[in-house]
Design a protein around this motif. Structure first.
Motif, PDB file in Angstrom:
ATOM      1  N   TYR A 254       0.841  -1.198   0.000  1.00 20.54           N
ATOM      2  CA  TYR A 254       0.000   0.000   0.000  1.00 20.54           C
ATOM      3  C   TYR A 254       0.878   1.250   0.000  1.00 20.54           C
ATOM      4  O   TYR A 254       1.931   1.284   0.652  1.00 20.54           O
ATOM      5  N   ALA A 259      -5.726   4.317   3.111  1.00 19.48           N
ATOM      6  CA  ALA A 259      -6.194   3.040   2.561  1.00 19.48           C
ATOM      7  C   ALA A 259      -5.683   1.876   3.406  1.00 19.48           C
ATOM      8  O   ALA A 259      -6.403   0.898   3.629  1.00 19.48           O
ATOM      9  N   TRP A 260      -4.453   2.004   3.886  1.00 18.44           N
ATOM     10  CA  TRP A 260      -3.876   0.941   4.714  1.00 18.44           C
ATOM     11  C   TRP A 260      -4.611   0.818   6.051  1.00 18.44           C
ATOM     12  O   TRP A 260      -4.820  -0.288   6.557  1.00 18.44           O
TER      13      TRP A 260
END
Length: 348
Positions: A254, A259-260
């Motif tokens: 990532y 988003a992670w």
């Protein structure tokens, strides 16, 4: 007859070896005594003192620069140079680097036995080179290829110095500079984003370390000038790979932090399993081949990856008391296992 000059620790090892051979009837007692009488215990480790003294000297130099900015009077003095163009500092450190290199090569030619003082001069030149290149980087636009070429120039300088001085320490600087160049070059091509060809930094450096290992095994032995640095390149490449693989097991591929944070850790479990498998294979291969470096690196990263997974999956899922109890028991088991191996090796 000239006696063999050994340190206390070296003498103890030799004495243990002689005693073992005597007990195994490989050497007669008279011969053992004769060999022991031919050994002198070094009264003081001047070589070790010299090494540490030069290291402390370099550390003190760094601390002195840091202290410069902590002193009010000196801060006011330094503030006068805030308007000084970066090109002045670039040329100053470049001249300083040249001066250190000239002194270093001159000292090496006149006093080749003064290894530590010669290397200290060269390391000072290496630091000055890095500072000069850093200020030159401030002058150039980082969005041009000239910016990454600067790091490539530092690689060439360090590599030449390492070969000329046969210094493994400066060769380490070369490989570190190579890693910095790789990071900046790929970042430039990705317009300073986190991904290059779909790979984030941990995945990139996992591959970079693997390529460096391959270079040390199959290509470096063909160059006589670089042959003595083969083991250093192999270890640095291995560390690049294992550290990057460990980071990859935590963050996955990532490049976006938000988003992670939205994913569950089990979604990137395959990277963790790969990191554990590689480190375990490395430790077992090192044990089989009796290679202490491979064994130790593999074992350390095996434990690191194992406990990273332990924290990831259990920290939020079990009681803290039970968590630390399980952690304590696991470390105790590792200690017991290590103790058994040590005892087995000492009695065999």
């Amino acid at each position: 007859m000239k006696k063999l000059d050994l340190s206390k620790q070296e003498k103890e090892i030799v004495d243990q070896a002689l005693q073992h051979w005597c007990e195994q009837k490989l050497l007669e007692e008279d011969k053992v005594r004769e060999l022991q009488e031919n050994i002198d215990e070094r009264s003081f480790e001047w070589k070790v003192l010299a090494r540490y003294a030069f290291w402390v000297a370099l550390a003190s130099l760094i601390f002195s620069v840091v202290s410069l900015f902590a002193d009010d009077m000196l801060v006011r003095f330094v503030e006068q140079f805030y308007e000084t163009p970066n090109i002045v500092f670039c040329l100053f450190f470049a001249g300083l680097a040249v001066a250190f290199y000239i002194l270093g090569f001159r000292n090496k030619k006149r006093y080749p036995d003064k290894t530590f003082s010669n290397e200290t001069l060269m390391l000072s030149g290496a630091f000055s080179t890095a500072a000069s290149i850093g200020f030159l980087g401030q002058i150039l636009d980082r969005n041009t290829h000239y910016f990454t070429i600067l790091f490539f120039i530092s690689i060439l300088i360090y590599a030449v110095l390492a070969v000329k001085l046969k210094s493994k320490l400066i060769w380490v600087f070369t490989l570190v500079a190579l890693g910095v160049w790789f990071a900046t070059e790929t970042a430039l091509h990705s317009e300073w984003g986190w991904k290059f060809w779909g790979m984030n930094f941990p995945l990139r450096f996992t591959i970079f370390g693997a390529l460096l290992i391959a270079f040390s095994i199959w290509i470096q032995p063909r160059w006589s000038a670089l042959l003595e640095f083969q083991s250093t390149s192999f270890v640095i490449g291995l560390l690049y790979t294992m550290i990057a693989l460990w980071c990859l097991s935590i963050f996955g591929n990532y490049s976006d932090f938000e988003a992670w944070t939205q994913i569950r850790q089990y979604e990137i479990l395959y990277w963790g399993l790969l990191a554990i498998a590689v480190s375990l294979a490395l430790a077992l291969y090192g044990l089989k081949k009796k290679d202490a470096v491979l064994r130790d690196i593999g074992f350390v990263f095996f434990l690191l990856n194992l406990y990273t997974r332990f924290v990831e999956y259990l920290w939020d899922n079990i009681n803290r008391t039970i968590f630390f109890l399980v952690l304590a028991i696991s470390f105790w088991l590792v200690g017991r296992w290590s103790e058994k191996i040590w005892k087995k090796q000492s009695t065999s």
